[in-house]
Write an enzyme that holds these catalytic residues in place. Structure first.
Site, mmCIF file in Angstrom:
data_model
loop_
_atom_site.group_PDB
_atom_site.id
_atom_site.type_symbol
_atom_site.label_atom_id
_atom_site.label_comp_id
_atom_site.label_asym_id
_atom_site.label_seq_id
_atom_site.Cartn_x
_atom_site.Cartn_y
_atom_site.Cartn_z
ATOM 1 N N THR A 1 3.227 -3.369 -0.968
ATOM 2 C CA THR A 1 3.787 -4.679 -0.667
ATOM 3 C C THR A 1 2.656 -5.717 -0.680
ATOM 4 O OG1 THR A 1 5.149 -5.909 0.902
ATOM 5 C CG2 THR A 1 3.679 -4.250 1.825
ATOM 6 N N SER B 1 -1.600 -5.420 0.501
ATOM 7 C CA SER B 1 -1.885 -4.015 0.790
ATOM 8 C C SER B 1 -3.221 -3.582 0.186
ATOM 9 C CB SER B 1 -0.746 -3.121 0.302
ATOM 10 O OG SER B 1 -0.490 -3.341 -1.069
ATOM 11 N N THR C 1 -5.526 -5.259 -5.196
ATOM 12 C CA THR C 1 -6.557 -5.850 -6.050
ATOM 13 C C THR C 1 -7.943 -5.326 -5.682
ATOM 14 O OG1 THR C 1 -5.196 -7.801 -6.293
ATOM 15 C CG2 THR C 1 -7.504 -8.034 -6.874
ATOM 16 N N GLU D 1 -0.951 -7.160 -10.811
ATOM 17 C CA GLU D 1 0.321 -7.905 -10.834
ATOM 18 C C GLU D 1 1.288 -7.309 -11.866
ATOM 19 O OE1 GLU D 1 0.720 -9.996 -8.526
ATOM 20 O OE2 GLU D 1 -1.267 -10.761 -8.002
#
Ligand SMILES: [Zn+2]
Length: 195
Positions: free
Chosen positions: A10, A13, A16, A86
């Site tokens: 989510t 978290s 990245t 992403e």
């Protein structure tokens, strides 16, 4: 054997940070990686992978026209790994391309992204990664309001929960908060104001 990995989590978290860590580990051994991110996410400038703790680096921006397979196939020196940030914003054809990078070029792909949108629907990229990935892992984090695992994203606007609307809205006044299921449906937003 190269594999297609999907690591979902989510908001906030640490997805990245994990990408930057994996890239660093490969590069420390002299092994090149390719980092890509969605061109939709322009919060930190075009084609930048950026974590909340301030670490960032450049990435290839994927838009609807991007031929991911052609790009990797055309590299004279193949990377040891392709890292995607992403990944929820990818289209179906991008995910099929990632599968071909693994199967036809033998290059492992690790895609990181959200699973649920704020309405609790799958993003397109997430849906096809769940369907096609060899290995699926969860990057865990804790609910903002309790100590349970966060599995959903709560969207708020002016401290009010928002459950309907466009799936993708970047750069507005909305906040996205990692929450457990209970606090998705019953957020304690007043409490946050008083803190
Ligand atoms: Zn909770």
């Amino acid at each position: 054997m190269a594999q297609l990995y999907y690591k979902y989590g989510t908001m906030n978290s640490g997805k990245t940070i994990e990408i930057l860590k994996v890239a660093h580990n490969y590069e420390e051994q002299g092994k090149g990686v390719v980092i890509m991110t969605s061109a939709l996410d322009t919060r930190d400038g075009f084609g930048v992978v950026s974590s909340r703790i301030g670490m960032k680096r450049e990435a290839i921006a994927i838009d609807e026209e991007t031929d991911i397979f052609g790009y990797i196939d055309g590299m004279t020196e193949k990377p040891y790994c392709v890292l995607i940030d992403e990944a929820q914003f990818l289209s179906r054809h991008h995910v099929y391309d990632l599968a071909r990078v693994v199967d036809e070029l033998g290059v492992p792909v690790m895609a990181f992204g959200l699973k649920n949108d704020f309405r609790n629907e799958l993003f397109e990229g997430s849906k096809y990664l769940l369907l096609l990935a060899d290995k699926i892992d969860e990057v865990k984090t804790i609910c903002q309001y309790c100590s349970k695992k966060a599995i959903m994203v709560l969207r708020t606007n002016n401290n009010q929960p928002v459950y309907e609307g466009e799936q993708i809205q970047i750069g507005g006044n909305e906040s996205y908060i990692p929450v457990c299921r209970k606090h998705y449906f019953n957020p304690v937003l007043e409490k946050k104001e008083n803190q």
